[in-house]
Scaffold this motif. Structure first.
Motif, PDB file in Angstrom:
ATOM      1  N   GLY A 240       0.813  -1.228   0.000  1.00 36.05           N
ATOM      2  CA  GLY A 240       0.000   0.000   0.000  1.00 36.05           C
ATOM      3  C   GLY A 240       0.842   1.272   0.000  1.00 36.05           C
ATOM      4  O   GLY A 240       0.448   2.291   0.578  1.00 36.05           O
ATOM      5  N   LEU A 243      -0.715   4.739  -0.917  1.00 29.60           N
ATOM      6  CA  LEU A 243      -2.089   4.901  -0.440  1.00 29.60           C
ATOM      7  C   LEU A 243      -2.370   6.323   0.039  1.00 29.60           C
ATOM      8  O   LEU A 243      -3.479   6.841  -0.115  1.00 29.60           O
ATOM      9  CB  LEU A 243      -2.358   3.884   0.679  1.00 29.60           C
ATOM     10  CG  LEU A 243      -3.739   3.915   1.341  1.00 29.60           C
ATOM     11  CD1 LEU A 243      -4.845   3.605   0.320  1.00 29.60           C
ATOM     12  CD2 LEU A 243      -3.810   2.911   2.498  1.00 29.60           C
ATOM     13  N   LEU A 260      -4.824  -3.040   5.908  1.00 30.18           N
ATOM     14  CA  LEU A 260      -3.528  -2.667   5.321  1.00 30.18           C
ATOM     15  C   LEU A 260      -2.451  -3.492   6.019  1.00 30.18           C
ATOM     16  O   LEU A 260      -2.415  -3.567   7.248  1.00 30.18           O
ATOM     17  CB  LEU A 260      -3.259  -1.166   5.526  1.00 30.18           C
ATOM     18  CG  LEU A 260      -1.863  -0.693   5.100  1.00 30.18           C
ATOM     19  CD1 LEU A 260      -1.656  -0.835   3.584  1.00 30.18           C
ATOM     20  CD2 LEU A 260      -1.622   0.771   5.521  1.00 30.18           C
TER      21      LEU A 260
END
Ligand SMILES: [Zn+2]
Length: 419
Positions: A240, A243, A260
């Motif tokens: 991620g 993100l 996550l």
């Protein structure tokens, strides 16, 4: 026969404050009581194994949601080995996890299905090893990584191939499906920001996996790929990295309970490496992405996105058995000490979908636990300190301890590892 573990400080993995002077009772490999001594009533039938731990700290066995048992931290990330050697390497790495208190590991990219054989051997009791949650192969579009990690990848282009690739993993015994939605850091020509699978392929993969009741773990760095994966309904977002670029998507993950798994440790290990054998492309790409990955975790955590611990051990200089240092790096990125620990216990079990029976030391849960002579909440590095770690229990039996211990022989599993 019950096992009664007395005189402990209990950190139960739910996020609750530690309970001093606690008692933990195990019956048939499950926790039958965990709490203050005041709430426990002793059964006086004498049919009990008692263990006085003199104030030591008891935690649930840790769960690492992202490992590669086929890698041993090779500087160039080249995992391959002849088949027989690879099977032994996977077993050895699995045991390194267990001896370090990681009682459950999720492997997100194995090697030629050998990890399924290793799991069968562990389940039959032939070897000591952690509980394994397996993805089988990493499903990817046609790209260079498939040659670099020849036993790990399953190339699939187009919706039909993607569906078939999922079915193959399910057939082999996968618990979870792993998909590479963007380029990778650890592939020389890989561009982490680039999207690999198209929307129809991502949706087909998630739909096919869900049809078989399997969860989906998506490797994604770039924000476009992260968006496609999150909107398709994945369960865990691996890495991620970028993100932070989409706060609305972070809100969406929080609302939908999409986890996550940030994998920060490997980047710090590489950046701080004195090992000059790290190829320049691995070094450069890590330097470019590490700060972003840490800020993405911070923003996601503050927005209430559930976080699970995944160390990515097996990757360069990221060794099996050092997994718990990931918890320290997560705290350094902005998580509270307790929340970082919960990401490797209660929350990690939720990320796997196994929370009804695993991950915390509460009544009815599997009796997997680790014991330290120091308080890990005072310094999370203690979690990975093998002199502090006293012993490891899995299913209510001791599976790893130091030599010269003073532990009751009746509590030992058939195969016991040395810490
Ligand atoms: Zn990985």
């Amino acid at each position: 026969m019950d096992t009664v573990i007395k005189n402990i400080t209990l950190i139960d993995g739910t996020g609750r404050e530690p309970i001093p002077d606690a008692v933990l009772v195990i019956r048939e490999a499950r926790v039958s009581y965990a709490g203050p001594v005041s709430g426990w009533s002793e059964v006086e039938d004498g049919n009990v194994i008692a263990l006085d731990l003199q104030g030591q700290f008891v935690l649930p066995g840790l769960i690492d949601c992202h490992v590669h048992l086929s890698g041993s931290g090779e500087a160039d990330s080249q995992f391959s080995a002849p088949t027989g050697q690879m099977a032994l390497k996977i077993l050895k790495n699995a045991q390194r996890n267990l001896a370090a208190g990681i009682t459950t590991v999720r492997d997100l990219g194995g090697w030629s299905e050998l990890e399924f054989d290793v799991r069968r051997a562990i389940q039959r009791g032939e070897f000591a090893g952690p509980r394994l949650c397996l993805a089988g192969r990493f499903i990817s579009i046609t790209e260079a990584g498939a040659e670099y990690y020849s036993g790990m990848y399953r190339v699939a282009d187009g919706v039909n191939e993607v569906r078939k690739a999922v079915r193959e993993q399910v057939k082999n015994g996968a618990d979870v499906i792993k998909m590479g939605v963007t380029g990778a850091v650890l592939v020389e020509s890989g561009v982490p920001g680039t999207t690999h699978f198209n929307e129809d392929e991502v949706c087909a993969l998630v739909q096919e996996a869900n049809k078989f009741g399997k969860r989906v773990a998506a490797h994604a760095h770039g924000i476009d790929g992260i968006r496609k994966a999150v909107h398709a309904g994945i369960n865990t977002l691996e890495h991620g990295t970028y993100l932070y670029q989409d706060p609305l998507l972070i809100q969406h993950m929080s609302q939908h309970g999409i986890f996550l798994v940030p994998t920060l440790k490997v980047g710090w290990d590489i950046i701080h490496a004195k090992d000059s054998t790290i190829p320049f492309w691995i070094m450069d790409k890590n330097k470019a992405t590490q700060g972003e990955a840490a800020s993405s975790l911070k923003l996601a955590y503050e927005a209430g996105v559930p976080i699970a611990m995944g160390s990515d051990v097996g990757t360069p200089l990221n060794y099996h058995g050092e997994n718990a240092l990931e918890v320290y790096w997560m705290q350094q990125a902005g998580m509270s000490v307790m929340d970082a620990l919960v990401s490797a216990t209660g929350n990690a079990a939720r990320a796997l979908g196994w929370e009804s029976w695993l991950g915390t030391l509460e009544k009815g849960k599997v009796a997997d636990m680790i014991v330290y002579d120091k308080n890990p909440l005072e310094d999370l590095n203690i979690l990975a300190d093998k002199t502090s770690l006293q012993f490891v229990m899995k299913d209510g039996l001791i599976v790893a301890c130091h030599t010269g211990h003073h532990l009751p022989a009746q509590l030992f599993a058939k195969n016991v590892l040395t810490i």
